[in-house]
Design an enzyme around this catalytic site. Structure first.
Site, PDB file in Angstrom:
ATOM      1  N   ASP A 100      40.341  36.869  42.496  1.00  0.00           N
ATOM      2  CA  ASP A 100      41.529  37.050  41.662  1.00  0.00           C
ATOM      3  C   ASP A 100      42.073  35.692  41.253  1.00  0.00           C
ATOM      4  O   ASP A 100      42.299  34.823  42.101  1.00  0.00           O
ATOM      5  CB  ASP A 100      42.611  37.813  42.431  1.00  0.00           C
ATOM      6  CG  ASP A 100      42.272  39.272  42.647  1.00  0.00           C
ATOM      7  OD1 ASP A 100      42.474  40.046  41.700  1.00  0.00           O
ATOM      8  OD2 ASP A 100      41.817  39.620  43.747  1.00  0.00           O
ATOM      9  N   HIS A 116      48.906  40.981  37.205  1.00  0.00           N
ATOM     10  CA  HIS A 116      49.780  41.900  37.930  1.00  0.00           C
ATOM     11  C   HIS A 116      50.300  41.239  39.199  1.00  0.00           C
ATOM     12  O   HIS A 116      49.816  40.195  39.624  1.00  0.00           O
ATOM     13  CB  HIS A 116      49.033  43.192  38.284  1.00  0.00           C
ATOM     14  CG  HIS A 116      47.840  42.957  39.179  1.00  0.00           C
ATOM     15  ND1 HIS A 116      46.658  42.402  38.725  1.00  0.00           N
ATOM     16  CD2 HIS A 116      47.634  43.206  40.500  1.00  0.00           C
ATOM     17  CE1 HIS A 116      45.780  42.324  39.713  1.00  0.00           C
ATOM     18  NE2 HIS A 116      46.359  42.798  40.802  1.00  0.00           N
ATOM     19  N   ASP A 165      46.676  45.591  49.809  1.00  0.00           N
ATOM     20  CA  ASP A 165      47.374  44.339  49.509  1.00  0.00           C
ATOM     21  C   ASP A 165      47.870  43.716  50.811  1.00  0.00           C
ATOM     22  O   ASP A 165      48.770  44.250  51.469  1.00  0.00           O
ATOM     23  CB  ASP A 165      48.554  44.588  48.564  1.00  0.00           C
ATOM     24  CG  ASP A 165      48.106  44.825  47.135  1.00  0.00           C
ATOM     25  OD1 ASP A 165      46.903  44.710  46.877  1.00  0.00           O
ATOM     26  OD2 ASP A 165      48.966  45.115  46.281  1.00  0.00           O
ATOM     27  N   GLU A 206      44.084  47.345  37.101  1.00  0.00           N
ATOM     28  CA  GLU A 206      43.413  48.486  36.478  1.00  0.00           C
ATOM     29  C   GLU A 206      44.094  48.904  35.177  1.00  0.00           C
ATOM     30  O   GLU A 206      45.311  48.774  35.034  1.00  0.00           O
ATOM     31  CB  GLU A 206      43.401  49.671  37.456  1.00  0.00           C
ATOM     32  CG  GLU A 206      42.602  49.376  38.716  1.00  0.00           C
ATOM     33  CD  GLU A 206      42.826  50.377  39.832  1.00  0.00           C
ATOM     34  OE1 GLU A 206      41.941  50.520  40.690  1.00  0.00           O
ATOM     35  OE2 GLU A 206      43.901  51.004  39.867  1.00  0.00           O
ATOM     36  N   LYS A 226      38.592  47.272  34.669  1.00  0.00           N
ATOM     37  CA  LYS A 226      38.567  48.144  35.842  1.00  0.00           C
ATOM     38  C   LYS A 226      39.365  49.415  35.583  1.00  0.00           C
ATOM     39  O   LYS A 226      40.505  49.363  35.111  1.00  0.00           O
ATOM     40  CB  LYS A 226      39.139  47.401  37.052  1.00  0.00           C
ATOM     41  CG  LYS A 226      39.017  48.153  38.370  1.00  0.00           C
ATOM     42  CD  LYS A 226      39.516  47.266  39.497  1.00  0.00           C
ATOM     43  CE  LYS A 226      39.480  47.978  40.843  1.00  0.00           C
ATOM     44  NZ  LYS A 226      39.985  47.093  41.930  1.00  0.00           N
ATOM     45  N   HIS A 265      40.788  60.612  42.221  1.00  0.00           N
ATOM     46  CA  HIS A 265      39.937  61.764  42.532  1.00  0.00           C
ATOM     47  C   HIS A 265      40.689  62.938  43.149  1.00  0.00           C
ATOM     48  O   HIS A 265      40.117  64.021  43.306  1.00  0.00           O
ATOM     49  CB  HIS A 265      38.833  61.331  43.509  1.00  0.00           C
ATOM     50  CG  HIS A 265      39.383  60.738  44.787  1.00  0.00           C
ATOM     51  ND1 HIS A 265      39.761  61.518  45.854  1.00  0.00           N
ATOM     52  CD2 HIS A 265      39.631  59.452  45.145  1.00  0.00           C
ATOM     53  CE1 HIS A 265      40.202  60.736  46.837  1.00  0.00           C
ATOM     54  NE2 HIS A 265      40.148  59.479  46.425  1.00  0.00           N
ATOM     55  N   THR A 308      35.900  52.549  40.390  1.00  0.00           N
ATOM     56  CA  THR A 308      36.063  52.519  41.841  1.00  0.00           C
ATOM     57  C   THR A 308      35.625  53.842  42.476  1.00  0.00           C
ATOM     58  O   THR A 308      35.124  54.724  41.811  1.00  0.00           O
ATOM     59  CB  THR A 308      37.528  52.240  42.208  1.00  0.00           C
ATOM     60  OG1 THR A 308      38.336  53.289  41.669  1.00  0.00           O
ATOM     61  CG2 THR A 308      37.986  50.918  41.640  1.00  0.00           C
ATOM     62  N   GLU A 310      32.710  49.691  42.343  1.00  0.00           N
ATOM     63  CA  GLU A 310      33.353  49.108  43.517  1.00  0.00           C
ATOM     64  C   GLU A 310      33.632  50.225  44.509  1.00  0.00           C
ATOM     65  O   GLU A 310      33.748  51.382  44.127  1.00  0.00           O
ATOM     66  CB  GLU A 310      34.690  48.443  43.156  1.00  0.00           C
ATOM     67  CG  GLU A 310      34.599  47.278  42.201  1.00  0.00           C
ATOM     68  CD  GLU A 310      35.969  46.692  41.862  1.00  0.00           C
ATOM     69  OE1 GLU A 310      36.976  47.189  42.430  1.00  0.00           O
ATOM     70  OE2 GLU A 310      36.025  45.775  41.043  1.00  0.00           O
ATOM     71  N   ASN A 311      33.758  49.867  45.784  1.00  0.00           N
ATOM     72  CA  ASN A 311      34.275  50.831  46.737  1.00  0.00           C
ATOM     73  C   ASN A 311      35.786  50.717  46.772  1.00  0.00           C
ATOM     74  O   ASN A 311      36.349  49.625  46.666  1.00  0.00           O
ATOM     75  CB  ASN A 311      33.668  50.639  48.136  1.00  0.00           C
ATOM     76  CG  ASN A 311      33.709  49.205  48.618  1.00  0.00           C
ATOM     77  OD1 ASN A 311      33.367  48.280  47.883  1.00  0.00           O
ATOM     78  ND2 ASN A 311      34.107  49.008  49.861  1.00  0.00           N
ATOM     79  N   LEU A 332      37.918  51.720  49.233  1.00  0.00           N
ATOM     80  CA  LEU A 332      38.455  51.408  50.549  1.00  0.00           C
ATOM     81  C   LEU A 332      37.400  50.660  51.356  1.00  0.00           C
ATOM     82  O   LEU A 332      36.199  50.838  51.129  1.00  0.00           O
ATOM     83  CB  LEU A 332      38.850  52.698  51.291  1.00  0.00           C
ATOM     84  CG  LEU A 332      39.927  53.553  50.621  1.00  0.00           C
ATOM     85  CD1 LEU A 332      40.088  54.876  51.368  1.00  0.00           C
ATOM     86  CD2 LEU A 332      41.254  52.819  50.552  1.00  0.00           C
ATOM     87  N   ARG A 366      35.684  44.313  51.245  1.00  0.00           N
ATOM     88  CA  ARG A 366      36.024  42.984  50.819  1.00  0.00           C
ATOM     89  C   ARG A 366      35.570  42.049  51.905  1.00  0.00           C
ATOM     90  O   ARG A 366      35.336  42.464  53.028  1.00  0.00           O
ATOM     91  CB  ARG A 366      37.545  42.921  50.609  1.00  0.00           C
ATOM     92  CG  ARG A 366      38.143  41.536  50.485  1.00  0.00           C
ATOM     93  CD  ARG A 366      39.646  41.547  50.312  1.00  0.00           C
ATOM     94  NE  ARG A 366      40.268  42.581  49.515  1.00  0.00           N
ATOM     95  CZ  ARG A 366      40.542  42.496  48.234  1.00  0.00           C
ATOM     96  NH1 ARG A 366      40.234  41.379  47.573  1.00  0.00           N
ATOM     97  NH2 ARG A 366      41.120  43.488  47.616  1.00  0.00           N
TER      98      ARG A 366
END
Length: 583
Positions: A157, A197, A205, A289, A402, A407, A449, A487-488, A490, A525
């Site tokens: 980032d 952002h 975060d 996003e 992104k 879901h 994601t 991306e995943n 979580l 991550r």
């Protein structure tokens, strides 16, 4: 005694962002005990959500096949750092030369190697509030480890709130210069995220990085620059897209601010573009996003799996809504958004607007409002991408955007959480094809994601269906001829999640996808948990399997054995790398 490399890597994540002096030689003094570094809390992958009277069900998924957990040699974590060991250096360099030629594409065709390159997200606080690299030695050791594992590169980032923090047009690239050079030294590619952002308030975060000070001052003077819900709650994660084209930020429009930032980034790092920096992901909303901040977790406003709330009540959004209603000959529709759409934590059937029978979403007013609301989001993306494309044209980098993997309640007719976020996707309408087509007009990559999730792992009473959602998105991108990256959502370190990612990466959406694959996958991550011996062994095997691609027919167990052997054989060389960290 030599300083353990595991200590260095373990200290990399989890400390808060601290202001440091401008002296780049200042090292972090944070200490982490080995127990703190290595103890991983057991993840509870299932959560129970009770909600009666939900009728619109989904057929149950098939039972998954569980691969056996192999025994074998317990690897030393630091084994991964053998990239710089003498007898494997030539192999690593040859691989780097080969991957330099790799281009993003639709998969399997000319100009793209087989397999899916894996990137790893860096910690959110990789650069400190003092614009230096955070935990420099640990960062260096970790990048070595990632390179040795066959990782293609990293995602970082680039925070607007750090770089242009104090004054408009004054950019301090500080730690990013050093971090990018560090990635180059280790032969890692970089996906640079233009993060416009606020950091803080969303899932994962771990630190707080606000918007630039001068932007916050403007918002304080004009609170309508912030997204607003129907109860007057302001959201300060990202500037409302309603004022995209108005000179509300010290004489510049928000889009001009984003454009100037990207142009300054290009000019400052032009020597790395196309070689080290291979992708620019353009932030377009909360969490980076393209969406509205409809499900804010900060202060407990929203909790999973609530439907969220529309964010169109600042004066700039309402002005646009009024104009759209008058143009449609329905001026009475222009004064407010839906007033019967419930609250953040309601379920669809709790609300007149989202309920399946006779819900307002499926009527004339609902169609008008949702069309306007989603089109405003598409126009926002169009404006920023037009600028990004012109800025990075002929630099050799790809542009990506992104999109959130929303879901929950996907199995209902209204898809309420997607609607409040700005994705006009219902049982009767494909909301992702227009997004894919918009990205296609600018040659951008569709980054999505929740690739790691399986339907049956989610609360069934909330009708979650991440696998079906991923399939819908894959079909939309194929129809629009847009590259799809993943991306995943979580952090997951288990083989079960890895297998799902590998399966999803093959894009077998219609049983006959040919050579199509994800163009890239970014792993969430880099953290102490990733470098735990057992997690690291699984991760090395996962990266190997992804890179080999769908044409490879090795079983998972064989790949794991090869990865174990790789980790074990190079252990003595890694000890040398650990000793080198002392100097």
């Amino acid at each position: 005694m030599a300083l353990s490399i595991t200590h260095q890597i373990g200290s990399l994540v989890g400390t808060p962002v601290q202001s440091e002096s401008g002296n780049s030689s200042v090292e972090s003094t944070a200490t982490v005990s080995s127990a703190a570094v290595w103890k991983s809390p057991a993840a509870n992958l299932r959560c129970k959500v009770k909600k009666p009277d939900v009728v619109d069900g989904l057929s149950p998924p098939l039972s998954p096949c569980r691969s056996p957990v192999l025994g074998g040699i317990r690897p030393d974590l630091s084994v991964a750092c053998q990239a710089f060991a003498t007898d494997l250096e030539e192999t690593a360099m040859a691989e780097a030369e080969t991957t330099t030629e790799r281009k993003y594409g639709l998969g399997g065709g000319q100009g793209k190697e087989k397999g899916v390159p894996v990137y790893v997200m860096m910690p959110l606080d990789s650069v400190t509030m003092g614009n230096t690299v955070n935990r420099r030695k640990a960062m260096n050791a970790s990048l070595q480890a990632l390179k040795s594992a066959g990782v293609e590169g990293i995602m970082m980032d680039v925070w607007w709130g750090l770089v242009e923090r104090d004054s408009p047009g004054q950019y301090n690239w500080g730690g990013y210069t050093e971090l990018l050079e560090m990635a180059k030294k280790h032969g890692l590619k970089v996906q640079a995220v233009m993060s416009f952002h606020q950091c803080g308030g969303n899932v994962g975060d771990s630190c707080t990085i606000p918007l630039p000070k001068w932007v916050v001052e403007e918002i304080n003077e004009d609170p309508d620059l912030a997204y607003t819900d129907q109860w007057g709650r302001r959201n300060y994660e990202y500037i409302s897209l309603g004022c995209d084209t108005l000179p509300v930020l010290k004489g510049r429009t928000p889009v001009q601010c984003y454009s100037d930032f990207m142009r300054a980034f290009r000019d400052n790092f032009k020597h790395l573009l196309g070689d080290t920096i291979v992708e620019i992901q353009v932030g377009m909303g909360p969490a980076g996003e393209l969406r509205y901040p409809s499900y804010p977790e900060q202060d407990g406003v929203w909790k999973f799996p609530g439907i969220g709330a529309f964010q169109c009540y600042d004066k700039y959004m309402l002005s646009s809504l009024k104009a759209a209603a008058e143009a449609a000959g329905k001026s009475e529709w222009g004064s407010t958004g839906p007033t019967d759409a419930g609250h953040y934590n309601n379920w669809p059937e709790d609300t007149p607007f989202f309920r399946k029978e006779g819900g307002g979403w499926d009527g004339p007013y609902g169609e008008f409002f949702l069309t306007w609301y989603s089109q405003m989001l598409l126009d926002h993306g169009e404006r920023i991408l037009t600028s990004a494309k012109s800025i990075f044209d002929n630099t050799g980098v790809k542009i990506s955007v992104k999109i959130a993997g929303i879901h929950w309640h996907y199995g209902t007719r209204s898809h309420a959480p997607e609607l409040t976020a700005g994705y006009y996707n219902t049982r009767f309408r494909d909301g992702y094809l227009p997004i894919a087509q918009m990205l296609g007009r600018h040659g951008a990559v569709f980054n999505f994601t929740c690739i790691e999730m399986r339907d049956h792992e989610q609360p069934q009473d909330a009708l979650c269906a991440p696998e079906k959602l991923v399939r819908q998105v894959a079909m939309a991108t194929q129809k629009a001829k847009v590259p799809l990256a993943g991306e995943n959502a979580l952090p997951r370190y288990d083989e079960y999640a890895h297998e799902q990612i590998i399966r999803a990466a093959q894009l077998n959406v219609d049983g006959n996808s040919g050579e199509n694959e994800l163009c890239a996958f970014t792993y969430l991550r880099m953290s102490p948990h990733l470098f735990q011996p057992e997690n690291w062994r699984k991760f090395v095997a996962f990266v190997k399997k992804m890179k080999e691609g769908k044409s490879d027919h090795k079983c998972w167990e064989q790949v794991e054995r090869e990865a174990e052997q790789f980790v074990h054989v190079t252990q003595p060389l890694v000890q040398e790398a650990a000793i080198a960290l002392m100097h």
